[in-house]
Design a protein around this motif. Structure first.
Motif, short mmCIF file in Angstrom:
data_model
loop_
_atom_site.label_atom_id
_atom_site.label_comp_id
_atom_site.label_asym_id
_atom_site.label_seq_id
_atom_site.Cartn_x
_atom_site.Cartn_y
_atom_site.Cartn_z
N MET A 21 20.64 30.56 110.93
CA MET A 21 20.72 30.66 109.49
C MET A 21 20.94 32.08 109.21
N LEU A 22 21.77 32.26 108.11
CA LEU A 22 22.13 33.61 107.66
C LEU A 22 21.57 34.06 106.69
N HIS A 23 20.87 35.19 106.73
CA HIS A 23 20.14 35.88 105.52
C HIS A 23 20.94 37.07 104.76
N VAL A 24 21.17 36.95 103.58
CA VAL A 24 21.86 38.27 102.98
C VAL A 24 20.74 38.90 102.07
N GLY A 25 20.75 40.10 102.32
CA GLY A 25 19.91 40.95 101.60
C GLY A 25 20.53 41.83 100.55
N ILE A 26 20.35 42.02 99.24
CA ILE A 26 20.85 42.48 98.12
C ILE A 26 19.95 43.45 97.56
N LYS A 27 20.16 44.84 97.56
CA LYS A 27 19.35 45.77 97.07
C LYS A 27 19.71 46.66 95.96
N LYS A 35 15.47 46.56 93.16
CA LYS A 35 15.41 45.02 92.81
C LYS A 35 15.79 44.44 94.26
N ASN A 36 15.11 43.77 94.83
CA ASN A 36 15.56 43.01 96.13
C ASN A 36 15.69 41.57 95.83
N ILE A 37 16.86 41.07 96.19
CA ILE A 37 17.08 39.69 96.17
C ILE A 37 17.58 39.08 97.84
N THR A 38 17.12 38.15 98.24
CA THR A 38 17.59 37.54 99.54
C THR A 38 18.03 36.11 99.25
N LYS A 39 19.23 35.81 99.91
CA LYS A 39 19.80 34.59 99.82
C LYS A 39 19.88 34.03 101.18
N ARG A 40 19.62 32.64 101.59
CA ARG A 40 19.57 32.04 103.00
C ARG A 40 20.51 31.03 102.91
N PHE A 52 28.22 34.27 96.24
CA PHE A 52 27.15 34.70 95.10
C PHE A 52 27.60 35.64 94.19
N LYS A 53 27.06 35.55 93.00
CA LYS A 53 27.30 36.52 91.95
C LYS A 53 26.06 37.29 91.87
N LEU A 54 26.51 38.52 91.49
CA LEU A 54 25.34 39.65 91.37
C LEU A 54 25.72 40.52 90.05
N SER A 66 23.15 43.54 102.96
CA SER A 66 23.18 43.40 104.47
C SER A 66 23.08 41.85 105.00
N PHE A 67 23.47 41.51 106.16
CA PHE A 67 23.57 40.34 106.50
C PHE A 67 22.79 40.40 107.75
N LYS A 68 21.94 39.50 108.11
CA LYS A 68 21.32 39.29 109.25
C LYS A 68 20.82 37.74 109.77
N THR A 69 20.44 37.59 110.96
CA THR A 69 20.22 36.30 111.45
C THR A 69 19.14 36.50 112.14
N ASP A 70 18.45 35.35 112.57
CA ASP A 70 17.28 35.45 113.55
C ASP A 70 17.48 35.81 114.89
N ILE A 71 16.58 36.30 115.84
CA ILE A 71 16.76 36.58 117.10
C ILE A 71 17.46 35.68 117.93
#
Length: 86
Positions: A21-27, A35-40, A52-54, A66-71
């Protein structure tokens, strides 16, 4: 120069390991306010386009994506594009 504008972020992604799963963090930062937004995104075995639009606040003075995934999970990302919509 992006203050008060809307941007679209597009990219291609696919999983490289099972059930990634890809997690995108937008700050966005405006003064001392964040203001923090997380997209999965649930990824498949084949390349897929995601976007996504911002809306960036008029007085914003910081933007982080930022982009991250699970361990122990791996994803591939390609074709990262940022476009000003209006």
């Amino acid at each position: 120069k992006l203050n008060g504008k809307t941007i679209r972020v597009s990219f291609y992604a696919k999983k490289d390991s099972e059930e990634a799963m890809l997690h995108v963090g937008i700050k966005t930062k405006t003064g001392g306010t964040y203001k923090n937004i997380t997209k999965r995104y649930q990824l498949g075995d084949k390349w897929q386009q995601f976007d996504f639009k911002l809306s960036i606040p008029d007085k914003a003075d910081g933007l982080t994506i930022s982009f991250k995934t699970d361990i122990w999970k791996e994803v591939k990302i390609d074709g990262f594009i940022i476009t000003v919509v209006d």
